[in-house]
Scaffold this motif. Structure first.
Motif, mmCIF file in Angstrom:
data_model
loop_
_atom_site.group_PDB
_atom_site.id
_atom_site.type_symbol
_atom_site.label_atom_id
_atom_site.label_comp_id
_atom_site.label_asym_id
_atom_site.label_seq_id
_atom_site.Cartn_x
_atom_site.Cartn_y
_atom_site.Cartn_z
ATOM 1 N N TYR A 1 -2.720 2.671 6.735
ATOM 2 C CA TYR A 1 -3.772 3.181 5.862
ATOM 3 C C TYR A 1 -5.153 2.800 6.396
ATOM 4 O O TYR A 1 -5.304 1.871 7.192
ATOM 5 C CB TYR A 1 -3.583 2.633 4.448
ATOM 6 N N ARG B 1 -5.129 9.552 -0.295
ATOM 7 C CA ARG B 1 -5.704 8.218 -0.351
ATOM 8 C C ARG B 1 -4.598 7.181 -0.498
ATOM 9 O O ARG B 1 -3.416 7.515 -0.515
ATOM 10 C CB ARG B 1 -6.720 8.124 -1.495
ATOM 11 N N PHE B 2 -5.007 5.914 -0.642
ATOM 12 C CA PHE B 2 -4.028 4.832 -0.667
ATOM 13 C C PHE B 2 -4.420 3.800 -1.730
ATOM 14 O O PHE B 2 -5.590 3.645 -2.059
ATOM 15 C CB PHE B 2 -3.944 4.143 0.696
ATOM 16 N N ASP B 3 -3.394 3.096 -2.226
ATOM 17 C CA ASP B 3 -3.663 2.039 -3.194
ATOM 18 C C ASP B 3 -2.517 1.039 -3.187
ATOM 19 O O ASP B 3 -1.385 1.370 -2.812
ATOM 20 C CB ASP B 3 -3.836 2.608 -4.600
ATOM 21 N N PHE B 4 -2.823 -0.199 -3.594
ATOM 22 C CA PHE B 4 -1.798 -1.229 -3.742
ATOM 23 C C PHE B 4 -1.058 -1.037 -5.057
ATOM 24 O O PHE B 4 -1.679 -0.948 -6.119
ATOM 25 C CB PHE B 4 -2.436 -2.624 -3.728
ATOM 26 N N GLU B 5 0.272 -0.973 -4.987
ATOM 27 C CA GLU B 5 1.119 -0.856 -6.166
ATOM 28 C C GLU B 5 2.446 -1.566 -5.892
ATOM 29 O O GLU B 5 2.826 -1.735 -4.731
ATOM 30 C CB GLU B 5 1.392 0.612 -6.518
ATOM 31 N N VAL C 1 0.844 -1.192 0.000
ATOM 32 C CA VAL C 1 0.000 0.000 0.000
ATOM 33 C C VAL C 1 0.883 1.247 0.000
ATOM 34 O O VAL C 1 1.790 1.376 0.816
ATOM 35 C CB VAL C 1 -0.938 0.001 1.218
ATOM 36 N N GLN C 2 0.574 2.156 -0.925
ATOM 37 C CA GLN C 2 1.285 3.423 -1.037
ATOM 38 C C GLN C 2 0.281 4.567 -0.965
ATOM 39 O O GLN C 2 -0.897 4.403 -1.283
ATOM 40 C CB GLN C 2 2.043 3.499 -2.362
ATOM 41 N N SER C 3 0.760 5.732 -0.550
ATOM 42 C CA SER C 3 -0.119 6.899 -0.509
ATOM 43 C C SER C 3 -0.282 7.465 -1.908
ATOM 44 O O SER C 3 0.660 7.509 -2.696
ATOM 45 C CB SER C 3 0.440 7.966 0.436
ATOM 46 N N LYS C 4 -1.507 7.874 -2.220
ATOM 47 C CA LYS C 4 -1.858 8.521 -3.474
ATOM 48 C C LYS C 4 -2.555 9.829 -3.106
ATOM 49 O O LYS C 4 -3.777 9.898 -3.061
ATOM 50 C CB LYS C 4 -2.791 7.630 -4.305
ATOM 51 N N THR D 1 -8.117 1.220 0.784
ATOM 52 C CA THR D 1 -7.458 1.450 -0.503
ATOM 53 C C THR D 1 -8.477 1.784 -1.586
ATOM 54 O O THR D 1 -9.645 1.410 -1.503
ATOM 55 C CB THR D 1 -6.641 0.224 -0.938
#
Length: 231
Positions: free
Chosen positions: A49, A33-37, A27-30, A52
């Motif tokens: 987080y 917000r957050f998403d798996f990358e 999970v990274q910050s966007k 996601t």
């Protein structure tokens, strides 16, 4: 079952070692917000987080996927993606969803494309640290998990408690350097679980979860689905 204590720094070192060995998705910050990358460094990883943007199931069941390759002679072959990867930081409710997919795609006519990715994956789950304001996991019994993961991380106040339950999880823990965990650490994890069962319920379900399939079946043509699709 292997149990060890890891400081935040040791978790970072562990993740960096894993990145040097295979693909690690976390999970990274966007923005806010957050998403798996895929991770290039442990510095990108966020285990605190809330939720996601997209669920981690897309790494097992991608929205677009090549299934066959044809040549000019008319021959074809299946395209199987079985490259090993680590999915790092999966919340309990998402882990439950993935294991449900495992069951669905292994029944009747097994989906080889899905199952090969499932076999190639090692899942590191993490107990929720910061709850989403819309969470209702407790109502569905998915606020915590005690099985189904390869490794589970739980923040117990001054360190992470890491538990490996599978052979793949045991192999993964060989790349980290922590200290032995004791009964006190397990007791603190139990406290985290009890607290999460209580607090991950901002929207309490007013019916038996077993009734939901019937409720959704009756609402198949409800306009709410079109409304949500446009937002």
């Amino acid at each position: 079952m292997a149990l060890i204590r890891l400081t935040k720094g040791q978790v970072g070192q562990w993740v960096d070692r894993l990145i040097g060995q295979q693909t690690v998705i976390g999970v990274q910050s966007k923005g806010d917000r957050f998403d798996f990358e895929p991770l290039a460094s442990s510095k990108q990883l966020r285990l605190d987080y809330d939720v996601t943007l997209r669920p981690p199931k897309r790494f097992f069941l991608p929205p677009v996927e090549p299934l066959l390759r044809f040549d000019r002679q008319g021959d074809c072959e299946s395209i199987i993606d079985d490259r090993p990867f680590v999915l790092f930081g999966v919340h309990p409710y998402d882990l439950v969803a993935i294991r449900q997919l495992d069951l669905i795609f292994s029944q009747d006519n097994p989906d080889i494309h899905y199952l090969k990715r499932q076999q190639a994956a090692t899942i590191v789950a993490v107990d929720v640290i910061r709850a989403s304001k819309h969470v209702f996991a407790s109502s569905l019994g998915t606020a915590v998990v005690e099985t189904g993961f390869d490794v589970l991380l739980t923040w117990i106040g001054d360190a992470y408690l890491a538990e490996a339950q599978t052979d793949k999880g045991q192999v993964l823990l060989k790349y980290c350097h922590g200290s032995s965990a004791g009964e006190h650490d397990l007791a603190r994890r139990q406290q985290v679980w009890e607290e999460n069962r209580r607090r991950l319920n901002a929207h309490q379900l007013k019916c038996d979860p077993g009734y939901l399939p019937k409720l959704l079946e009756r609402a198949y043509d409800h306009p709410i689905w079109e409304q949500r699709a446009r937002t």
